[in-house]
Enzyme design. Sequence first.
Site, PDB file in Angstrom:
ATOM      1  N   ASP A 116       0.871  -1.170   0.000  1.00 28.80           N
ATOM      2  CA  ASP A 116       0.000   0.000   0.000  1.00 28.80           C
ATOM      3  C   ASP A 116       0.908   1.219   0.000  1.00 28.80           C
ATOM      4  O   ASP A 116       1.506   1.544   1.013  1.00 28.80           O
ATOM      5  CB  ASP A 116      -0.887  -0.052   1.252  1.00 28.80           C
ATOM      6  CG  ASP A 116      -1.613   1.271   1.498  1.00 28.80           C
ATOM      7  OD1 ASP A 116      -1.693   2.085   0.572  1.00 28.80           O
ATOM      8  OD2 ASP A 116      -2.090   1.465   2.628  1.00 28.80           O
TER       9      ASP A 116
ATOM     10  N   LYS B 219       2.887  11.261  -3.892  1.00 28.29           N
ATOM     11  CA  LYS B 219       1.837  10.535  -4.618  1.00 28.29           C
ATOM     12  C   LYS B 219       0.827  11.472  -5.283  1.00 28.29           C
ATOM     13  O   LYS B 219       0.190  11.105  -6.270  1.00 28.29           O
ATOM     14  CB  LYS B 219       1.139   9.604  -3.632  1.00 28.29           C
ATOM     15  CG  LYS B 219       0.063   8.733  -4.212  1.00 28.29           C
ATOM     16  CD  LYS B 219      -0.439   7.767  -3.170  1.00 28.29           C
ATOM     17  CE  LYS B 219      -1.745   7.122  -3.577  1.00 28.29           C
ATOM     18  NZ  LYS B 219      -2.196   6.174  -2.540  1.00 28.29           N
TER      19      LYS B 219
ATOM     20  N   GLU C 156      -7.816   0.899  -4.048  1.00 27.76           N
ATOM     21  CA  GLU C 156      -7.835   0.899  -2.584  1.00 27.76           C
ATOM     22  C   GLU C 156      -9.195   0.530  -1.974  1.00 27.76           C
ATOM     23  O   GLU C 156      -9.240  -0.273  -1.047  1.00 27.76           O
ATOM     24  CB  GLU C 156      -7.368   2.256  -2.057  1.00 27.76           C
ATOM     25  CG  GLU C 156      -5.861   2.441  -2.237  1.00 27.76           C
ATOM     26  CD  GLU C 156      -5.421   3.901  -2.190  1.00 27.76           C
ATOM     27  OE1 GLU C 156      -6.251   4.781  -1.909  1.00 27.76           O
ATOM     28  OE2 GLU C 156      -4.234   4.160  -2.441  1.00 27.76           O
TER      29      GLU C 156
ATOM     30  N   ASP D  73     -12.848   6.628   2.989  1.00 27.93           N
ATOM     31  CA  ASP D  73     -11.441   6.593   3.384  1.00 27.93           C
ATOM     32  C   ASP D  73     -10.935   8.028   3.534  1.00 27.93           C
ATOM     33  O   ASP D  73     -10.640   8.704   2.554  1.00 27.93           O
ATOM     34  CB  ASP D  73     -10.645   5.822   2.321  1.00 27.93           C
ATOM     35  CG  ASP D  73      -9.176   5.672   2.706  1.00 27.93           C
ATOM     36  OD1 ASP D  73      -8.780   6.193   3.765  1.00 27.93           O
ATOM     37  OD2 ASP D  73      -8.443   5.034   1.937  1.00 27.93           O
TER      38      ASP D  73
END
Length: 421
Positions: free
Chosen positions: A39, A103, A210, A233
């Site tokens: 992850d 990211k 995800e 999330d």
Amino acid sequence: MAGSTGSFIGGGILVLLLAGWLGQKYGLPPPPPKIAGIDLGTTYSSIGIYHAVTGETIILADDLGKKSIPSVVAFLPNGTVIVGSRAVEQQEHNPKRTIYDAKRFIGRNFERDNKDFLADQKRYPFKITLDPNGRAFFEIPLDEGTKYVYPEEIGAIIINYLKSAAAKHLGAVLGQVVISCPAEFNEKQRNFTGIAAEIAEMEVRRVISEPTAAALAYGLHKKQGVENVVVVDLGGGTLDVSVLWLQGGVFVTQAMAGNNRLGGQDFNERVQKHLIEKISEKFEKTIDDKEDIQQIRLEVEKGKIRLTNVPSTTISLNLKTVGKWSYELTREEFEKLNEDLLKSIELPIAAALEDAKKSANYGVDPELAVVTGASVQAGVIGGGWPLQVAAMELPAKRRKRHFFTEQQKENEQDRAAATEL
Ligand SMILES: *[C@@H]1O[C@H](CO)[C@@H](O)[C@H](O)[C@H]1NC(C)=O
Ligand SMILES: *[C@@H]1O[C@H](CO)[C@@H](O)[C@H](O)[C@H]1NC(C)=O
């Protein structure tokens, strides 16, 4: 609290599932395993493996015992590279060479006058520039001259760190990986996520979404009568809401919504600003020293995490500008400072549900999500929950809907007004 659910999903459970899923899918040979689940998160990253023989899924810690590694890479002036918690620890002394949030830029091209990019250039303490193709890269001043590093190369350094940590545990190098990415990532962003792993000399078996990973980790694909799943999330820097439809062992993304600019960091910033105001008032001094601000940032983050379990916590500082100072932060005050941000989480949830033409009554209760996850993890640690995962996912054909907080909208208007003048 805001970060706790997000980092819980992002920092551990996801890997459980990835590792389990890949074990099932590829039928790992007897130990040692060859495929890792990784992850690669915006704020935290983790690595896990699945033991085919015992059915156990294991998240591997680094040499500091951390299973969630901060996605932070730092360079010392002599070129030495530092990763994870060590990089965070020295961040306040080395802000120009400590890269985080890489990211957010991976696999993306920006126009030179892109407002979001220009805002980011101002916002981060390190230097971000665009190459002739509009790809962002980081400029790091070293003794030997400037070093140019692309976001996927930062990703590769983090993956390499996780890979080495795993190798120490296993006595063997993991050469293959299943890696996760946000549901809304387009082909190019997925490709560059894969390239990050390839630079770290890992063969990419699959890039998986995800929310699918999270849903699998919670075992939702095995529950009787589960057809639709809402995954919320709230990570360090982004809020992602996905509605998944589970049909014949396949997850189909029905709807996506979220706010790419809302996460635990925004909640921290509110508290940080509040503390700086208090300090300035008390000492009648401006707090603008970079190291001081960095120290406040780190202590606020720690305090926020403590507030998950206690109603009130002391934030103790020792600043260059004013010396020692401490503040009692209550959960109530934290929630008040962030009231509008908490409220703004509801919009994308409602929109995703509306898009998916569903009703809200099967939504995952965020209060229960943590305990559910903890139970799952306990089961896994106890070896009582072998992940025999048959679920797959279909790539999303839907577009993610973006929502902004009131403050973000105001900032946007201010910027627009400034441009017109
Ligand atoms: C680089 O600098 C750090 C900190 O000053 C030092 O600990 C390290 O040994 C140096 N590395 C090399 C290769 O010179
Ligand atoms: C990325 O895209 C390039 C060009 O399409 C392709 O050759 C390469 O295999 C892809 N890499 C990954 C890891 O997806």
